[in-house]
Design a protein around this motif. Structure first.
Motif, PDB file in Angstrom:
ATOM      1  N   ALA A  76     -22.435  -3.589  39.795  1.00 41.34           N
ATOM      2  CA  ALA A  76     -23.522  -2.907  40.507  1.00 41.34           C
ATOM      3  C   ALA A  76     -24.660  -2.553  39.545  1.00 41.34           C
ATOM      4  N   TRP A  77     -24.316  -2.184  38.317  1.00 42.94           N
ATOM      5  CA  TRP A  77     -25.340  -1.878  37.304  1.00 42.94           C
ATOM      6  C   TRP A  77     -26.205  -3.114  37.043  1.00 42.94           C
ATOM      7  N   GLY A  92     -39.689   3.622  38.457  1.00 45.37           N
ATOM      8  CA  GLY A  92     -38.576   3.287  39.343  1.00 45.37           C
ATOM      9  C   GLY A  92     -37.488   4.336  39.309  1.00 45.37           C
ATOM     10  N   PRO A  93     -36.496   4.225  40.188  1.00 52.24           N
ATOM     11  CA  PRO A  93     -35.393   5.194  40.176  1.00 52.24           C
ATOM     12  C   PRO A  93     -34.542   5.050  38.927  1.00 52.24           C
ATOM     13  N   THR A  94     -33.950   6.148  38.507  1.00 50.07           N
ATOM     14  CA  THR A  94     -33.062   6.175  37.351  1.00 50.07           C
ATOM     15  C   THR A  94     -31.738   5.506  37.686  1.00 50.07           C
ATOM     16  N   LEU A  95     -31.266   4.661  36.792  1.00 49.93           N
ATOM     17  CA  LEU A  95     -29.925   4.093  36.939  1.00 49.93           C
ATOM     18  C   LEU A  95     -28.914   5.043  36.315  1.00 49.93           C
ATOM     19  N   LEU A  96     -27.837   5.292  37.026  1.00 53.25           N
ATOM     20  CA  LEU A  96     -26.776   6.174  36.544  1.00 53.25           C
ATOM     21  C   LEU A  96     -25.450   5.441  36.700  1.00 53.25           C
ATOM     22  N   GLY A  97     -24.743   5.204  35.586  1.00 57.30           N
ATOM     23  CA  GLY A  97     -23.523   4.422  35.605  1.00 57.30           C
ATOM     24  C   GLY A  97     -22.280   5.243  35.896  1.00 57.30           C
ATOM     25  N   CYS A  98     -21.370   4.650  36.636  1.00 61.55           N
ATOM     26  CA  CYS A  98     -20.073   5.272  36.932  1.00 61.55           C
ATOM     27  C   CYS A  98     -19.036   4.165  36.990  1.00 61.55           C
ATOM     28  N   TYR A  99     -17.872   4.375  36.380  1.00 61.52           N
ATOM     29  CA  TYR A  99     -16.807   3.398  36.539  1.00 61.52           C
ATOM     30  C   TYR A  99     -16.490   3.238  38.025  1.00 61.52           C
ATOM     31  N   HIS A 100     -16.172   2.019  38.410  1.00 56.18           N
ATOM     32  CA  HIS A 100     -15.851   1.765  39.814  1.00 56.18           C
ATOM     33  C   HIS A 100     -14.523   2.433  40.173  1.00 56.18           C
ATOM     34  N   PRO A 101     -14.451   3.068  41.359  1.00 52.55           N
ATOM     35  CA  PRO A 101     -13.202   3.726  41.765  1.00 52.55           C
ATOM     36  C   PRO A 101     -12.163   2.745  42.295  1.00 52.55           C
ATOM     37  N   SER A 102     -11.946   1.663  41.568  1.00 58.50           N
ATOM     38  CA  SER A 102     -10.912   0.697  41.933  1.00 58.50           C
ATOM     39  C   SER A 102      -9.539   1.285  41.628  1.00 58.50           C
ATOM     40  N   GLN A 103      -8.503   0.743  42.265  1.00 58.38           N
ATOM     41  CA  GLN A 103      -7.157   1.234  41.981  1.00 58.38           C
ATOM     42  C   GLN A 103      -6.794   0.997  40.524  1.00 58.38           C
ATOM     43  N   GLN A 104      -7.249  -0.103  39.963  1.00 63.34           N
ATOM     44  CA  GLN A 104      -6.969  -0.365  38.555  1.00 63.34           C
ATOM     45  C   GLN A 104      -7.514   0.746  37.666  1.00 63.34           C
TER      46      GLN A 104
END
Length: 217
Positions: free
Chosen positions: A153-154, A180-192
């Motif tokens: 997504a990033w 532009g809008p600020t990008l803010l990273g987050c780990y994906h909430p996958s089960q892994q």
């Protein structure tokens, strides 16, 4: 909404069309009584939102089943649980399109709108889908931050904003492009990630709290 109609009727990617419809026919044993959505999944939320949340793609038996992104799977439980704790959602559960979930100051979408085989979209499929996110953002003049759930997504958001060179993804990473809008990273909430502790509830909550700070700044 014009963009929602364009998304839900899209058939640009033959591989994705075949997969999403096959999954909807064959179903998973636990959901045999469900009438699967089996189409591209539109974004949803507050059209006046300042926070735009971007994921990878609908899950084959999650959004592809329910018709709402991040709804009906464990990733959605994590996402909406966090958004509820941080004031962006009225409830922590996401089981169906008519379960009463409402988002406040947030809009949730995916870089790719169809469930892909093995959860791995092809570059051409991503490029076919990104204009939908671009159009959503055009219709959201208040958007000030894009919360990117995972590196995919990033990267997609960086393409949307035409950022060169591409900023590096990390959990909690921020990039504030001019105009532009600020990008803010987050780990994906996958089960892994959630099962192994790579992503914890506190880590995810801190990202959404930071998103609120940026949105209100």
């Amino acid at each position: 909404m014009e963009v929602e109609k364009a998304v839900t009727t899209c058939r640009k990617c033959p591989r994705l069309v075949d997969w999403r419809e096959r999954v909807a026919r064959e179903k998973r044993a636990a959901y045999l009584d469900w009438d699967y959505w089996g189409r591209p999944v539109p974004g949803f939320g507050d059209p006046e939102a300042r926070v735009y949340v971007l994921g990878l793609a609908p899950a084959a038996h999650g959004g592809n089943r329910t018709g709402r992104v991040f709804t009906g799977d464990r990733s959605g439980d994590w996402l909406f649980g966090s958004m509820h704790r941080t004031g962006f959602a009225n409830q922590a559960t996401s089981v169906s399109r008519d379960d009463g979930l409402e988002l406040h100051d947030a809009f949730v979408a995916a870089a790719v709108r169809c469930a892909p085989p093995a959860n791995k979209p092809l570059p051409a499929e991503r490029d076919n889908c990104l204009p939908y996110a671009a159009r959503e953002l055009e219709l959201m003049p208040n958007a000030r931050v894009i919360v990117c759930l995972g590196s995919y997504a990033w990267d997609a958001a960086a393409r949307l904003l035409k950022l060169r060179p591409k900023p590096k993804f990390a959990h909690g990473a921020e990039f504030d492009p001019e105009g532009g809008p600020t990008l803010l990273g987050c780990y994906h909430p996958s089960q892994q990630n959630t099962f192994t502790g790579v992503l914890t509830q506190d880590m995810m909550d801190s990202v959404f709290m930071r998103a609120r700070e940026i949105a209100c700044g």
